[in-house]
Design an enzyme around this catalytic site. Structure first.
Site, mmCIF file in Angstrom:
data_model
loop_
_atom_site.group_PDB
_atom_site.id
_atom_site.type_symbol
_atom_site.label_atom_id
_atom_site.label_comp_id
_atom_site.label_asym_id
_atom_site.label_seq_id
_atom_site.Cartn_x
_atom_site.Cartn_y
_atom_site.Cartn_z
ATOM 1 N N HIS A 1 0.795 -1.228 0.000
ATOM 2 C CA HIS A 1 0.000 0.000 0.000
ATOM 3 C C HIS A 1 0.833 1.287 0.000
ATOM 4 C CE1 HIS A 1 -3.407 -2.498 0.252
ATOM 5 N NE2 HIS A 1 -3.539 -2.610 1.545
ATOM 6 N N HIS B 1 -9.367 2.311 0.761
ATOM 7 C CA HIS B 1 -9.338 1.179 1.686
ATOM 8 C C HIS B 1 -10.444 1.276 2.746
ATOM 9 C CE1 HIS B 1 -7.470 -2.187 3.751
ATOM 10 N NE2 HIS B 1 -6.541 -2.232 2.811
ATOM 11 N N GLU C 1 -11.481 -3.523 -2.561
ATOM 12 C CA GLU C 1 -10.530 -2.549 -3.097
ATOM 13 C C GLU C 1 -10.406 -2.737 -4.609
ATOM 14 O OE1 GLU C 1 -6.890 -3.282 -0.733
ATOM 15 O OE2 GLU C 1 -8.290 -4.254 0.614
#
Ligand code: BGC
Length: 400
Positions: free
Chosen positions: A154, A229, A365
């Site tokens: 991420h 997220h 996601e």
């Protein structure tokens, strides 16, 4: 695989032309992190329907954060902060008309400054994992900041979720209101090459849709994979196991012990990964299955069956029987990471003093597939000077 993310502007405009032009021509009313001068700034004004309310959200190491509350004519509200592009709340009615917040998060910016698993955050420069925290582009190898064992996850420890954005409000007009966040991620940030100028627009429509539009350009070849997220729990139950999920995917990308795709595209037929018809998440999550064991539940990228390459299409639905809330996910992306909140362990206490237990929420996601920079057969995530990265995702809410 052909990647048409960098199609001419006209192609991209087609589905959202009116909205885009509206945003461009009418909506930008102020610069800086303090929001729009036209947006109401006091608590009393916030009760008025159809507004973008702007208020101070506290201090971060990089400056003051602002919270934007988007409210539509139905009373649906979305709270977004320019710290990390975080969606801190989504308030939608259940099937008896009672409003409820359907995402996990903290009461103030302090919560987001501490350790947390990306609650509601804008994720970049690369959403999901890059194996070994390394990739090679045009013959140059880039070492990333590793934050998930050996892997980069991420965007790294100070990814986009921990950056402060310049914000502009998009005031209500033609059934849409929103906020636009912009930042240039400098060359070398978290190890990624190229200055990445990116904008994310959060738009709330009168059809109870939260529409997120991403756009980015670079001055040197790089990789980009932006997502959000949000952790959803649409119901009135402590876990999401009752939620019925549908994902339009005939295949998924199996992973190794580090949750890095093996490169195989596996058929879902006859496995607990077959969500082509709605299934309760809890129905098969405990089955004996190597992939469920590796993910400690669902934590996998689904290869979306697309009717049209990179058009905005409905790819998933989520239904909570306990509240009647129904959510549709539409995206232009080729993948969807379904993460069933397996690593939540009750150690974090969020809004309303709730402690966030295992599987108390789930993430859907929208993204390009994990580790694409190291997987030549996956759709490309490369972005080059002169190209524009564009991606759109819609979360649409209703009741049944
Ligand atoms: C990943 C999980 C991870 C979670 C929080 C999800 O996107 O798939 O493996 O634990 O994010 O970091």
């Amino acid at each position: 695989m052909k990647d048409s993310r960098f199609a001419p502007l006209n192609d991209w405009l087609a589905p959202g032309a009116v909205l885009f032009l509206f945003v461009l021509l009418f909506s930008f009313t102020s610069c800086g992190t303090s929001g729009s001068e036209e947006a109401p700034a006091t608590a009393e004004e916030s009760s008025t329907a159809d507004t973008v309310q702007v208020r101070s959200y506290g201090e971060t190491p990089d400056g003051s954060a602002t919270l934007f509350t988007l409210r539509n004519v139905n009373g649906m509200e979305v709270d977004v902060t320019n710290y990390g592009g975080i969606i801190t709340a989504i308030r939608v009615p259940d099937n008896r008309g009672a409003m409820g917040d359907v995402v996990l998060g903290f009461a103030d910016v302090k919560g987001y400054l501490g350790e947390h698993p990306y609650f509601g955050a804008l994720i970049g420069r690369y959403g999901n994992r890059i194996g070994g925290g390394v990739f090679t582009l045009d013959g140059t190898t880039y070492e990333l900041d590793r934050n998930d064992g050996d892997n980069a996850l991420h965007g790294g420890p100070k990814g986009f979720h921990r950056q402060l954005y310049e914000a502009k409000t998009i005031n209500p007009e033609a059934g849409v209101r929103g906020v636009s966040l912009r930042r240039v991620s400098p060359d070398g940030e978290e190890g990624y090459p190229g200055n990445l100028d990116h904008t994310v627009r959060y738009l709330l429509t009168d059809e109870n849709e939260l529409r997120i539009e991403y756009e980015a350009t670079t001055d040197a070849p790089t990789v980009v994979n932006l997502t959000n997220h949000a952790y959803f729990n649409l119901g009135n139950q402590p876990t999401i196991l009752e939620h019925e999920l549908m994902i339009e995917a005939e295949r998924f990308t199996p992973v190794d012990e580090g949750l890095i795709p093996t490169g195989e595209l596996k058929n879902v037929a006859g496995t607990p990964f077959d969500f082509r018809e709605p299934h309760a998440i809890g129905a098969r999550i405990g089955e004996e299955n190597e992939q469920l064991e590796l993910g400690l539940g669902y934590d996998h990228n689904f290869v979306l069956d697309r009717k049209t390459d990179y058009a905005l299409e409905r790819v998933a639905t989520l239904y909570a029987p306990s509240s009647g809330r129904f959510m549709e996910v539409l995206t232009t992306e080729p993948g969807l990471q379904f993460y069933s909140g397996n690593f939540l362990d009750g150690s974090l206490t969020g809004k309303d003093g709730k402690s966030y237990e295992k599987r108390s929420a789930l993430c859907l996601e929208t993204q390009h597939w994990p580790d694409s920079p190291n997987q030549p057969d996956f759709p490309s995530t490369e972005l080059r000077p002169g190209e524009t990265y564009r991606s759109t995702t819609v979360y649409r809410f209703s009741v049944r």
